[in-house]
Scaffold this active site. Structure first.
Site, PDB file in Angstrom:
ATOM      1  N   GLU A  13      38.498  14.356  14.740  1.00 36.10           N
ATOM      2  CA  GLU A  13      39.847  14.257  14.171  1.00 36.10           C
ATOM      3  C   GLU A  13      40.264  12.818  13.897  1.00 36.10           C
ATOM      4  O   GLU A  13      41.239  12.586  13.179  1.00 36.10           O
ATOM      5  CB  GLU A  13      40.864  14.936  15.112  1.00 36.10           C
ATOM      6  CG  GLU A  13      40.674  16.441  15.168  1.00 36.10           C
ATOM      7  CD  GLU A  13      41.452  17.110  16.295  1.00 36.10           C
ATOM      8  OE1 GLU A  13      41.695  18.318  16.183  1.00 36.10           O
ATOM      9  OE2 GLU A  13      41.784  16.442  17.290  1.00 36.10           O
ATOM     10  N   ASP A 200      41.982  28.592  12.918  1.00 32.87           N
ATOM     11  CA  ASP A 200      41.701  29.965  13.373  1.00 32.87           C
ATOM     12  C   ASP A 200      43.013  30.729  13.541  1.00 32.87           C
ATOM     13  O   ASP A 200      44.087  30.147  13.488  1.00 32.87           O
ATOM     14  CB  ASP A 200      40.920  29.934  14.700  1.00 32.87           C
ATOM     15  CG  ASP A 200      41.711  29.228  15.790  1.00 32.87           C
ATOM     16  OD1 ASP A 200      41.653  27.988  15.858  1.00 32.87           O
ATOM     17  OD2 ASP A 200      42.425  29.912  16.550  1.00 32.87           O
TER      18      ASP A 200
HETATM   19  N1  ADE Z   1      43.262  24.524  18.544  1.00 30.74           N
HETATM   20  C1  ADE Z   1      42.739  25.146  17.478  1.00 30.74           C
HETATM   21  N2  ADE Z   1      42.811  26.477  17.604  1.00 30.74           N
HETATM   22  C2  ADE Z   1      43.401  26.708  18.803  1.00 30.74           C
HETATM   23  C3  ADE Z   1      43.728  27.883  19.520  1.00 30.74           C
HETATM   24  N3  ADE Z   1      43.457  29.088  19.022  1.00 30.74           N
HETATM   25  N4  ADE Z   1      44.317  27.740  20.732  1.00 30.74           N
HETATM   26  C4  ADE Z   1      44.577  26.524  21.243  1.00 30.74           C
HETATM   27  N5  ADE Z   1      44.263  25.380  20.617  1.00 30.74           N
HETATM   28  C5  ADE Z   1      43.686  25.470  19.394  1.00 30.74           C
END
Ligand code: ADE
Length: 233
Positions: A13, A200
């Site tokens: 990042e 996600d």
């Molecule tokens: N960072 C990226 N996706 C995440 C998730 N599902 N839960 C916590 N941190 C995250």
């Protein structure tokens, strides 16, 4: 203007931003490497905090104490908590809170920190508005949202856990550092903005493609952060 602190939890990042900096000086503190230098003509301190709220809070406090930054940007990825927010889209923090804070046994609402007035920590409006217009310029192919971001020391990949966080917080995205950064910035009276690109759906779906989605999301978040730095005065 003093330097702007830029925090990413993972090396992916921040590595792109570090590569684009000039006049770099590295200072190691609390096992973190702080890269002071110039990006887009602005003084910045770029740092990888490590994952989770403790790492993020320690990192933010060092940016305040040692580097006296004037503003803090947190760039990274998050899970979506809203069906309209797709993988690759960006969420800009209106405010941040700790979804795993629980003093309900003492009668506090879930997420409320006992003996503190604030339920959440507000992001800086000017930084957010600037980021919104920069995002539409540099990432025209994706959607950008303004909303609450919820943080906890937990990677959320279970639909029931996700639904509970939505119910308790009304947040648009979930991740693991933003609230610690916003909380610490708030205590130090430093304006902040959390920029998160969605990697996600926070429900365990599409796990096979996660690394591909993650790379794309990081690309969007980094592009916006760089564009925002260029515009901040
Ligand atoms: N960072 C990226 N996706 C995440 C998730 N599902 N839960 C916590 N941190 C995250």
């Amino acid at each position: 203007m003093g330097a702007i602190g830029i925090i990413g939890a993972m090396e992916e990042e921040v590595s792109c931003l570090k590569d684009k900096m000039s006049e770099v000086k590295v200072t190691r503190k609390a096992s973190m490497d702080f890269y002071e230098g110039v990006l887009e003509g602005k003084a910045v301190v770029v740092v990888r905090s490590g994952i989770g709220k403790v790492n993020a809070a320690v990192c933010t406090q060092i940016l305040a104490d040692t580097f006296q930054v004037e503003a803090i940007i947190n760039t990274g990825i998050a899970g979506s908590l809203n069906n309209e927010i797709n993988i690759g889209d960006i969420v800009l923090s209106t405010d941040v809170l700790h979804h795993d804070m629980d003093a309900t046994g003492f009668g506090y609402p879930k997420c409320q920190i006992p003996q503190m007035e604030e339920f959440s920590f507000p992001g800086n409006v000017k930084m957010r508005e600037t980021a919104l217009s920069v995002c539409r310029e540099v990432n025209p192919e994706i959607q950008v949202f303004e909303g609450r971001i919820a943080s906890g020391d937990q990677f959320v990949s279970d639909k029931d856990v996700k639904d509970e966080i939505i119910k308790n917080t009304g947040a648009f995205a979930v991740e693991m550092e933003g609230a610690a950064i916003g909380h610490t910035a708030y205590l130090n009276n430093i304006p902040f903005l959390v920029i998160r690109a969605i990697s996600d759906k926070a429900d365990g779906s599409a796990q096979m493609d996660y690394s591909e989605f993650e790379a794309k999301a990081i690309e969007h978040s980094v592009r916006l952060t760089q564009g925002l730095i260029a515009r901040l005065s």
